[in-house]
Design a protein around this motif. Structure first.
Motif, PDB file in Angstrom:
ATOM      1  N   ILE A 181     -14.077  13.006  18.512  1.00 43.26           N
ATOM      2  CA  ILE A 181     -12.702  13.410  18.278  1.00 43.26           C
ATOM      3  C   ILE A 181     -12.326  13.062  16.852  1.00 43.26           C
ATOM      4  O   ILE A 181     -12.582  11.965  16.382  1.00 43.26           O
ATOM      5  N   ASP A 182     -11.694  13.984  16.137  1.00 44.98           N
ATOM      6  CA  ASP A 182     -11.502  13.838  14.694  1.00 44.98           C
ATOM      7  C   ASP A 182     -10.261  13.013  14.344  1.00 44.98           C
ATOM      8  O   ASP A 182      -9.272  13.520  13.830  1.00 44.98           O
ATOM      9  N   GLY A 183     -10.345  11.716  14.595  1.00 41.50           N
ATOM     10  CA  GLY A 183      -9.307  10.830  14.111  1.00 41.50           C
ATOM     11  C   GLY A 183      -8.074  10.771  14.980  1.00 41.50           C
ATOM     12  O   GLY A 183      -7.103  10.117  14.634  1.00 41.50           O
TER      13      GLY A 183
ATOM     14  N   TYR B 279     -10.657   7.047  16.920  1.00 46.79           N
ATOM     15  CA  TYR B 279     -11.982   7.636  16.841  1.00 46.79           C
ATOM     16  C   TYR B 279     -12.353   7.926  15.394  1.00 46.79           C
ATOM     17  O   TYR B 279     -11.505   8.255  14.575  1.00 46.79           O
ATOM     18  N   MET B 280     -13.616   7.817  15.130  1.00 46.63           N
ATOM     19  CA  MET B 280     -14.154   7.963  13.787  1.00 46.63           C
ATOM     20  C   MET B 280     -13.887   9.363  13.250  1.00 46.63           C
ATOM     21  O   MET B 280     -14.225  10.360  13.889  1.00 46.63           O
ATOM     22  N   PRO B 281     -13.250   9.472  12.087  1.00 47.08           N
ATOM     23  CA  PRO B 281     -13.010  10.797  11.499  1.00 47.08           C
ATOM     24  C   PRO B 281     -14.332  11.528  11.228  1.00 47.08           C
ATOM     25  O   PRO B 281     -15.347  10.905  10.933  1.00 47.08           O
ATOM     26  N   VAL B 282     -14.294  12.830  11.345  1.00 44.59           N
ATOM     27  CA  VAL B 282     -15.493  13.637  11.146  1.00 44.59           C
ATOM     28  C   VAL B 282     -15.508  14.187   9.717  1.00 44.59           C
ATOM     29  O   VAL B 282     -14.595  14.907   9.308  1.00 44.59           O
ATOM     30  N   ASN B 283     -16.538  13.795   8.964  1.00 45.75           N
ATOM     31  CA  ASN B 283     -16.805  14.346   7.635  1.00 45.75           C
ATOM     32  C   ASN B 283     -15.585  14.421   6.705  1.00 45.75           C
ATOM     33  O   ASN B 283     -15.274  15.493   6.183  1.00 45.75           O
TER      34      ASN B 283
ATOM     35  N   LEU C 179      -8.731  10.602   4.740  1.00 47.14           N
ATOM     36  CA  LEU C 179      -8.610   9.290   5.380  1.00 47.14           C
ATOM     37  C   LEU C 179      -8.129   8.302   4.336  1.00 47.14           C
ATOM     38  O   LEU C 179      -8.743   8.177   3.276  1.00 47.14           O
ATOM     39  N   LEU C 180      -7.033   7.619   4.622  1.00 45.19           N
ATOM     40  CA  LEU C 180      -6.507   6.614   3.710  1.00 45.19           C
ATOM     41  C   LEU C 180      -6.263   5.316   4.477  1.00 45.19           C
ATOM     42  O   LEU C 180      -5.661   5.316   5.545  1.00 45.19           O
ATOM     43  N   ILE C 181      -6.767   4.222   3.900  1.00 42.65           N
ATOM     44  CA  ILE C 181      -6.495   2.894   4.435  1.00 42.65           C
ATOM     45  C   ILE C 181      -5.773   2.108   3.360  1.00 42.65           C
ATOM     46  O   ILE C 181      -6.304   1.921   2.258  1.00 42.65           O
TER      47      ILE C 181
ATOM     48  N   VAL D  73      -0.057  12.660   2.967  1.00 38.05           N
ATOM     49  CA  VAL D  73      -1.508  12.660   3.190  1.00 38.05           C
ATOM     50  C   VAL D  73      -1.846  13.716   4.228  1.00 38.05           C
ATOM     51  O   VAL D  73      -1.279  13.720   5.326  1.00 38.05           O
ATOM     52  N   ARG D  74      -2.784  14.594   3.893  1.00 42.24           N
ATOM     53  CA  ARG D  74      -3.091  15.693   4.814  1.00 42.24           C
ATOM     54  C   ARG D  74      -3.862  15.225   6.043  1.00 42.24           C
ATOM     55  O   ARG D  74      -3.813  15.838   7.098  1.00 42.24           O
ATOM     56  N   GLY D  75      -4.613  14.127   5.875  1.00 43.46           N
ATOM     57  CA  GLY D  75      -5.402  13.603   6.982  1.00 43.46           C
ATOM     58  C   GLY D  75      -4.738  12.404   7.626  1.00 43.46           C
ATOM     59  O   GLY D  75      -3.532  12.386   7.878  1.00 43.46           O
ATOM     60  N   ARG D  76      -5.510  11.391   7.873  1.00 44.64           N
ATOM     61  CA  ARG D  76      -5.033  10.207   8.579  1.00 44.64           C
ATOM     62  C   ARG D  76      -4.725   9.089   7.589  1.00 44.64           C
ATOM     63  O   ARG D  76      -5.524   8.803   6.697  1.00 44.64           O
TER      64      ARG D  76
END
Length: 334
Positions: free
Chosen positions: A2-4, A12-16, A98-100, A118-121
């Protein structure tokens, strides 16, 4: 996979992810203890572009090309609670998958701004550990929650051949005996420092054991340099990577709870860190050869020279019997 997204509180671990960013400010030691998280991201996503945001002089310890100054105008737009997010701030973060952000965010204003641009997580994680957990384990927690592998919890600084060769040339000019002990008498706060007079007495005792002793100080520690005895060899490296290479050439590092001790451990040099009021269980350097000494009652002046010397001798290679040599290069050193 699952993509984040989240299910029943699990991540869940982001995909690529193509673009990964990490925000990490703080002192030298804070960043060195974040290196396991940095290296875990690089290992999990070798094809991703990794961007680090913080103090450039410190971030370069990680050998990451994409470095952004946290004091830049683009990053400052994240922390302005009034008005819209500036265009240059949006441009910096709009392509991030992905941003931490290791940051204190009590009102979640930073989380809200990042979620907007941020477009992702985007994850904001308080870098302050609680409950006696070592800070490395604490900083790895958001990665582990996403299922990102964290196989190596030890900070590691990679140095290239040229850096090591240059450091070797610098050390060779001092013609010091071996084994070589690097001492760092400075720190971010006086209450974290063993007295300079104690370091001087320790250096004398180590030289009497026929060890080489070299004091290392940072560029902002000129006051410490000025107080050192003239006949104690000392170096003030121009940058942190040079410092790391020099510490890699030592057989032992002895210092206060400060950034250089974490750097020494991260390049694989045995370390002896002297702890006063700070919590060693949380902040000790991470390395199989890292040792600590706690001052009685957390009061560093109460830590005896004899106790530090004995701990140092246990970490050094076999030394000959003490001599009456004074400071300076030994004529029979090799």
């Amino acid at each position: 996979m699952i993509d984040g997204k989240s299910r029943q509180g699990l991540s869940y671990m982001p995909v690529n992810p193509k673009q990964i960013s990490m925000i990490r400010s703080g002192a030298i030691g804070d960043f060195v203890l974040t290196l396991p998280a940095v290296n875990a991201l690089r290992a999990a996503y070798p094809r991703s572009c990794l961007r680090l945001i913080g103090s450039p002089s410190i971030l370069r310890l990680a050998c990451v090309e994409n470095v952004v100054d946290i004091n830049s105008a683009a990053v400052a737009g994240l922390y302005n609670p009034v008005g819209p997010v500036p265009d240059r701030t949006r441009a910096l973060f709009s392509d991030v998958d992905l941003l931490i952000a290791y940051a204190v965010d009590p009102d979640r204003s930073l989380q809200s701004r990042l979620a907007e641009i941020v477009r992702g997580r985007a994850i904001v994680y308080d870098p302050r550990p609680t409950g006696g957990v070592h800070v490395v384990e604490h900083l790895l927690t958001p990665l582990r929650r996403m299922g990102i592998p964290t196989p190596d919890p030890n900070p590691r600084i990679r140095l290239d051949v040229d850096e090591l060769a240059h450091a070797g040339e610098i050390l060779a000019k001092h013609c010091l005996s071996t084994p070589l002990v690097a001492v760092h008498p400075g720190s971010g706060g006086r209450e974290k420092c063993w007295p300079l007079t104690s370091y001087f007495k320790l250096a004398q005792r180590l030289v009497n054991h026929r060890a080489g002793v070299l004091a290392v100080c940072g560029p902002v520690e000129r006051d410490v340099v000025d107080e050192l005895p003239a006949h104690l060899p000392r170096l003030v490296p121009p940058d942190l990577r040079t410092l790391a290479a020099l510490l890699r050439g030592a057989d032992l590092f002895i210092g206060n709870d400060s950034g250089p001790g974490h750097i020494a451990a991260a390049v694989g040099t045995p370390t002896l860190t002297l702890f006063g009021p700070t919590d060693a269980e949380t902040w000790a350097p991470r390395h199989p050869l890292a040792r600590i000494l706690k001052a009685p009652g957390g009061h560093l002046p109460a830590l005896s020279v004899e106790a530090v010397l004995n701990a140092a001798l246990e970490l050094l290679p076999q030394l000959p019997s003490p001599s009456r040599d004074s400071f300076g290069p030994r004529k029979d050193s090799t």
